[in-house]
Design an enzyme around this catalytic site. Structure first.
Site, PDB file in Angstrom:
ATOM      1  N   PHE A 128       0.841  -1.201   0.000  1.00 54.33           N
ATOM      2  CA  PHE A 128       0.000   0.000   0.000  1.00 54.33           C
ATOM      3  C   PHE A 128       0.874   1.248   0.000  1.00 54.33           C
ATOM      4  O   PHE A 128       0.629   2.215  -0.702  1.00 54.33           O
ATOM      5  CB  PHE A 128      -0.934  -0.009   1.220  1.00 54.33           C
ATOM      6  N   PHE A 129       1.926   1.222   0.829  1.00 59.08           N
ATOM      7  CA  PHE A 129       2.966   2.229   0.804  1.00 59.08           C
ATOM      8  C   PHE A 129       4.238   1.572   0.272  1.00 59.08           C
ATOM      9  O   PHE A 129       4.260   0.389  -0.021  1.00 59.08           O
ATOM     10  CB  PHE A 129       3.201   2.802   2.209  1.00 59.08           C
ATOM     11  N   GLU A 180     -13.177   1.322   7.019  1.00 59.75           N
ATOM     12  CA  GLU A 180     -13.276   2.522   7.846  1.00 59.75           C
ATOM     13  C   GLU A 180     -14.376   2.387   8.901  1.00 59.75           C
ATOM     14  O   GLU A 180     -15.479   1.903   8.614  1.00 59.75           O
ATOM     15  CB  GLU A 180     -13.569   3.745   6.963  1.00 59.75           C
ATOM     16  N   GLU A 186     -14.123  13.164   0.331  1.00 64.97           N
ATOM     17  CA  GLU A 186     -13.900  12.534   1.628  1.00 64.97           C
ATOM     18  C   GLU A 186     -14.917  12.995   2.673  1.00 64.97           C
ATOM     19  O   GLU A 186     -15.301  12.219   3.554  1.00 64.97           O
ATOM     20  CB  GLU A 186     -12.480  12.829   2.118  1.00 64.97           C
ATOM     21  N   ARG A 225      -6.138   4.349  14.732  1.00 63.46           N
ATOM     22  CA  ARG A 225      -4.994   4.612  13.873  1.00 63.46           C
ATOM     23  C   ARG A 225      -3.839   3.653  14.200  1.00 63.46           C
ATOM     24  O   ARG A 225      -3.485   3.438  15.360  1.00 63.46           O
ATOM     25  CB  ARG A 225      -4.532   6.055  14.029  1.00 63.46           C
ATOM     26  N   GLU A 229     -16.720  10.114   4.664  1.00 64.86           N
ATOM     27  CA  GLU A 229     -16.409   9.906   6.074  1.00 64.86           C
ATOM     28  C   GLU A 229     -17.482  10.436   7.007  1.00 64.86           C
ATOM     29  O   GLU A 229     -17.633   9.924   8.121  1.00 64.86           O
ATOM     30  CB  GLU A 229     -15.062  10.564   6.409  1.00 64.86           C
ATOM     31  N   GLU A 252     -13.507   0.044   2.607  1.00 66.77           N
ATOM     32  CA  GLU A 252     -12.130   0.442   2.884  1.00 66.77           C
ATOM     33  C   GLU A 252     -11.749   0.196   4.344  1.00 66.77           C
ATOM     34  O   GLU A 252     -10.721   0.684   4.819  1.00 66.77           O
ATOM     35  CB  GLU A 252     -11.934   1.918   2.523  1.00 66.77           C
ATOM     36  N   SER A 277       6.747  15.344   7.719  1.00 66.96           N
ATOM     37  CA  SER A 277       8.006  14.806   8.260  1.00 66.96           C
ATOM     38  C   SER A 277       9.000  14.661   7.112  1.00 66.96           C
ATOM     39  O   SER A 277       9.248  13.551   6.620  1.00 66.96           O
ATOM     40  CB  SER A 277       7.758  13.455   8.936  1.00 66.96           C
ATOM     41  N   PRO A 278       9.599  15.768   6.629  1.00 69.05           N
ATOM     42  CA  PRO A 278      10.414  15.718   5.412  1.00 69.05           C
ATOM     43  C   PRO A 278      11.706  14.928   5.548  1.00 69.05           C
ATOM     44  O   PRO A 278      12.312  14.572   4.535  1.00 69.05           O
ATOM     45  CB  PRO A 278      10.709  17.200   5.136  1.00 69.05           C
TER      46      PRO A 278
END
Length: 375
Positions: free
Chosen positions: A193-194, A331, A278, A244, A282, A329, A299-300
């Site tokens: 997913f990432f 949620e 969204e 989360r 949501e 999804e 968070s670069p």
């Protein structure tokens, strides 16, 4: 050697150049047509389909004399997007010719309006070229079947790269020049997913020289957008709450988070479109006028994620609170309607510890009286 007939997105020469790994000037493509076929958009999608249709003609290009490497690169790209080779007879300036073309697998695609390359290129061309760069960077390393499972994520990341090309201010910070970063190697040890990418590179130092080679890794995701709905008449906001994984992975004592409405920006979608979509998904909420808060990297040092945050004017009676989210999804979302004073209490107590919501709440504190006066 083989002849291939291209009828859709690969007729866009910048995309074909990436797929074949050749400059556009070296592409030996000529006009061709396949009689008895037509090309239409796939309904609701950003790509075309070809299908038999008596009395119609599919216009396209032919690539002649393809060697094994060129065929393999085309097969890899089209296989990753779920297409297979099939035979077709085409007409060229030299007469009829036997060729292969890439047909979609399965028969579940629904045709839409007639396909026009110029229409597709205007909206999707740049994004698809960027997506192809990521796909072809994995050529010889990752099987096309694995690419096929990641197509949507690849396109989301391509949309992020497309947006990242927009110029940003450099009045204080150093402006990046083409020769400032010397990349030796890029690896992708994880991609679902990432993704996680690892780099070996040197970069320009402030003294003008180049750094020693460094190893760095980044967590790769698409851009996201957030929105804090605000009712200036009632002086209330809508917050959402959900479980989360981040706090859970950290070992946090509390794993449910108070947040602004948020979501990933889909390919070809503006951030403003994302937050409206969204809000409906949501919280079942129609939002009105949008006010841009900030656009930023949370968070670069380790993440490519870039967030666009908004405050939106909305009608927020008590009944706007409730349960929501898309079950498809996974949620499970609870919406709260709280007044501005309560929002600030939650912020000061630390119960709100989500960066986009903190920034949006502080922006609202600065602009609240103006919004109320305008309402």
């Amino acid at each position: 050697m083989e002849t291939v007939f291209l009828y859709g997105t690969l007729c866009h020469l910048p995309l074909l150049s990436v797929v074949l790994g050749r400059p556009e000037a070296a592409l030996d493509a000529a006009p061709a047509r396949a009689e008895g076929y037509r090309v239409d958009w796939v309904a609701g999608e950003s790509y075309p389909m070809i299908r038999p249709a008596e009395g119609h003609v599919a216009e396209g290009l032919v690539l002649s004399g393809l060697d094994a490497e060129a065929r393999a690169r085309l097969d890899y790209y089209e296989g990753g997007f779920g297409f297979r080779r099939a035979p077709v007879t085409v007409t060229t300036a030299q007469g009829p010719a036997e060729a292969a073309f890439y047909a979609p697998r399965g028969n579940g695609l629904v045709p839409g309006a007639p396909w026009r390359l110029a229409d597709w290129a205007a909206r999707w061309g740049e994004l698809c070229v960027l997506a192809a760069e990521e796909v072809m960077a994995r050529y010889g390393e990752v099987p096309p079947q694995q690419i096929a499972r990641r197509v949507n994520r690849i396109r989301v990341r391509a949309e992020a790269r497309r947006k990242a090309r927009s110029p940003s201010p450099t009045t204080l910070r150093r402006a990046t020049r083409p020769d400032d970063i010397a990349l030796r190697e890029r690896r992708e040890p994880y991609a679902k997913f990432f993704a996680v990418e690892e780099y070996e590179f040197r970069h320009r130092r402030f003294d003008g020289g180049m750094s020693e080679e460094v190893n760095r890794a980044a967590f790769i995701s698409g851009d996201a957008a957030t929105v804090l709905p605000y009712d200036p008449a009632r002086d209330t906001v809508l917050l959402i709450e959900q479980f989360r994984t981040g706090p859970y992975a950290r070992g946090d004592s509390e794993c449910w988070s108070l947040e602004a409405i948020a979501g990933l920006i889909d390919p070809g979608e503006a951030a403003e479109e994302t937050v409206r979509r969204e809000a409906l998904e949501e919280a079942g909420l129609e939002i009105g006028r949008l006010h841009k808060v900030y656009a930023y990297y949370p968070s670069p040092g380790a993440k490519s994620e870039y967030i666009y945050s908004f405050v939106a004017e909305a009608d927020l009676p008590d009944s706007a609170a409730g349960l929501g989210g898309l079950l498809s999804e996974g949620e499970d979302i609870r919406a709260h309607v709280v007044n501005f004073t309560r929002l600030m209490e939650l912020l000061e107590s630390g119960e709100i510890e989500n960066a986009p919501l903190i920034l949006s709440a502080l922006w609202l504190a600065r602009h609240r009286e103006r919004l109320r006066a305008a309402a």
